[in-house]
Write an enzyme that holds these catalytic residues in place. Structure first.
Site, PDB file in Angstrom:
ATOM      1  N   HIS A   1      63.245 109.128   2.761  1.00  0.00           N
ATOM      2  CA  HIS A   1      62.875 107.808   1.879  1.00  0.00           C
ATOM      3  C   HIS A   1      63.885 106.701   1.860  1.00  0.00           C
ATOM      4  CE1 HIS A   1      59.228 109.862   1.319  1.00  0.00           C
ATOM      5  NE2 HIS A   1      59.664 110.775   0.691  1.00  0.00           N
ATOM      6  N   ASP A  43      56.975 115.771   7.802  1.00  0.00           N
ATOM      7  CA  ASP A  43      56.930 115.779   5.889  1.00  0.00           C
ATOM      8  C   ASP A  43      55.603 115.458   5.523  1.00  0.00           C
ATOM      9  OD1 ASP A  43      59.122 116.217   3.653  1.00  0.00           O
ATOM     10  OD2 ASP A  43      57.650 114.727   3.084  1.00  0.00           O
ATOM     11  N   HIS A  97      55.044 113.514   3.116  1.00  0.00           N
ATOM     12  CA  HIS A  97      55.260 111.992   2.815  1.00  0.00           C
ATOM     13  C   HIS A  97      55.961 111.203   3.897  1.00  0.00           C
ATOM     14  CE1 HIS A  97      55.854 114.674  -1.019  1.00  0.00           C
ATOM     15  NE2 HIS A  97      55.130 113.826  -1.384  1.00  0.00           N
ATOM     16  N   ASP A 111      56.270 120.442   2.694  1.00  0.00           N
ATOM     17  CA  ASP A 111      55.429 120.322   1.699  1.00  0.00           C
ATOM     18  C   ASP A 111      53.970 119.983   1.858  1.00  0.00           C
ATOM     19  OD1 ASP A 111      56.341 117.987   3.035  1.00  0.00           O
ATOM     20  OD2 ASP A 111      57.373 117.033   1.104  1.00  0.00           O
TER      21      ASP A 111
HETATM   22  C1  OKP Z   1      60.131 113.558  -1.155  1.00  0.00           C
HETATM   23  B1  OKP Z   1      60.164 114.107   0.338  1.00  0.00           B
HETATM   24  C2  OKP Z   1      56.016 114.554  -8.839  1.00  0.00           C
HETATM   25  C3  OKP Z   1      56.203 113.280  -8.322  1.00  0.00           C
HETATM   26  C4  OKP Z   1      57.080 113.106  -7.139  1.00  0.00           C
HETATM   27  C5  OKP Z   1      58.149 111.920  -5.141  1.00  0.00           C
HETATM   28  C6  OKP Z   1      57.775 112.647  -3.913  1.00  0.00           C
HETATM   29  C7  OKP Z   1      59.033 112.515  -3.095  1.00  0.00           C
HETATM   30  C8  OKP Z   1      58.977 113.428  -2.035  1.00  0.00           C
HETATM   31  N1  OKP Z   1      56.758 114.839  -9.931  1.00  0.00           N
HETATM   32  N2  OKP Z   1      56.904 112.000  -6.223  1.00  0.00           N
HETATM   33  O1  OKP Z   1      59.339 113.375   1.010  1.00  0.00           O
HETATM   34  O2  OKP Z   1      59.558 115.570   0.416  1.00  0.00           O
HETATM   35 ZN    ZN Z   2      57.852 115.008   1.210  1.00  0.00          ZN
END
Ligand code: OKP
Ligand code: ZN
Length: 319
Positions: free
Chosen positions: A136, A170, A172, A259
């Protein structure tokens, strides 16, 4: 397979992230990397080596110098236990700075670069256990637990020698990696992720984003429903792998996130543990020199086994 790891990440210990204005417990904990390296050791996945130190110019090839300086100076100014939620250089409120943030992030980038260098010297498969993650982080913004974009830094370095494909699995969308190579045709970015209509980072990862200028056609996004199961996921993965194979890259970089597992506390498709060796195996079947870069995965009870399963499936590409 060679594994690149250092415990310098232990100095990066944020306590809180700001979620819609409230402080909540930080999900990107050091236990994540500790459980992964423990599983790799006990399952004897491969030899573990520390990262070599690389000069800052590799970071500046992806990030603004002022941004890198900001993280270094703000980290250095903090006392142990203090945590800065900066107002600048941020894309969201999920990347606070603590005293160890710069050292940990710099060494994570070194781990990615060490993996890239090993590929250039003929090693076929490297897993860089980077923490904090990177996909990110953009030119001058941190966000989503990421500070320096480990995968983009490694891909940029490798791209001087050949054509690079980046596969992002990932949960995300890797907005920072996409941005870094959006207008380039010799670095392909392909990502499978949760539909940004319903998931972080919300602002990117849509199918319509396909690259710009000479990079048009060299970004491919596959947004997926949260209900996606093993079979559906593998079907989309095949399309992504076919796109990569058509591109015929010299090197493959994988943003490797766990994830996507159904029990992940902040992400989660409907994927079960038994699909991870299959995913590893399918990616290895591309038969490319491959750098696997650790990104997300937050279920610390299962994470070590998911990673070891994935890497074993990868090692066992003919089995
Ligand atoms: C990072 B990676 C929950 C909200 C968090 C951010 C996600 C970041 C993901 N407390 N949201 O891509 O695994
Ligand atoms: Zn992620």
């Amino acid at each position: 397979m060679i594994i690149v790891y250092t415990d310098t990440h232990l100095s990066h210990q944020p306590q809180y992230e700001v979620y819609d204005g409230r402080l909540v417990a930080y999900a990107e904990t050091s236990q994540r990397a500790e459980t992964i390296i423990a599983a790799i050791r006990s399952r004897k996945v491969g030899a573990i080596i520390p990262p070599r130190r690389f000069p800052l110019r590799h970071l500046y090839a992806v990030h603004q110098k002022q941004y890198v300086d900001f993280i270094r100076l703000r980290s250095a100014a903090l006392n142990a236990g203090n945590e800065l939620h900066p107002s600048y250089f941020m894309s969201d409120t999920y990347a606070p700075i603590v005293a160890g943030t710069y050292d940990a992030s710099r060494r994570a980038a070194d781990a990615a670069l060490t993996g890239a260098e090993l590929l250039l010297r003929g090693t076929r498969h490297v897993y860089s256990l980077c923490r904090p993650p990177g996909h990110h982080a953009a030119h001058h913004t941190m966000g989503g637990y990421c500070y320096f974009n480990n995968a983009a830094i490694a891909a940029e370095y490798l791209s001087r020698t050949g054509r690079i494909a980046i596969l992002d699995i990932d949960f995300h969308h890797g907005n920072g990696v996409q941005d870094a190579f959006y207008d380039r045709s010799e670095v392909l970015y392909v990502s499978l992720h949760a539909d940004p209509v319903i998931s972080y980072p919300y602002s990117s990862g849509y199918t319509i984003e396909q690259g710009a200028h000479e990079g048009f056609g060299y970004t491919t996004n596959y947004p997926l429903s949260r209900q996606t199961n093993n079979k559906q996921y593998l079907r989309v993965l095949s399309k992504a792998l076919a796109r990569i194979s058509d591109f015929s890259p010299d090197y493959l970089v994988v943003c490797t996130g766990f994830d996507t597992f159904y029990l992940d506390p902040i992400g989660g498709f409907q994927l079960t543990a038994d699909v991870y060796p299959v995913i590893g195996n399918r990616i290895a079947s591309l038969n490319l020199p491959t750098l696997l870069i650790q990104e997300g995965g937050y279920n610390v009870t299962h994470l070590g086994n998911l990673v070891a399963d994935f890497l074993s499936g990868f090692n066992n590409k003919n089995g």
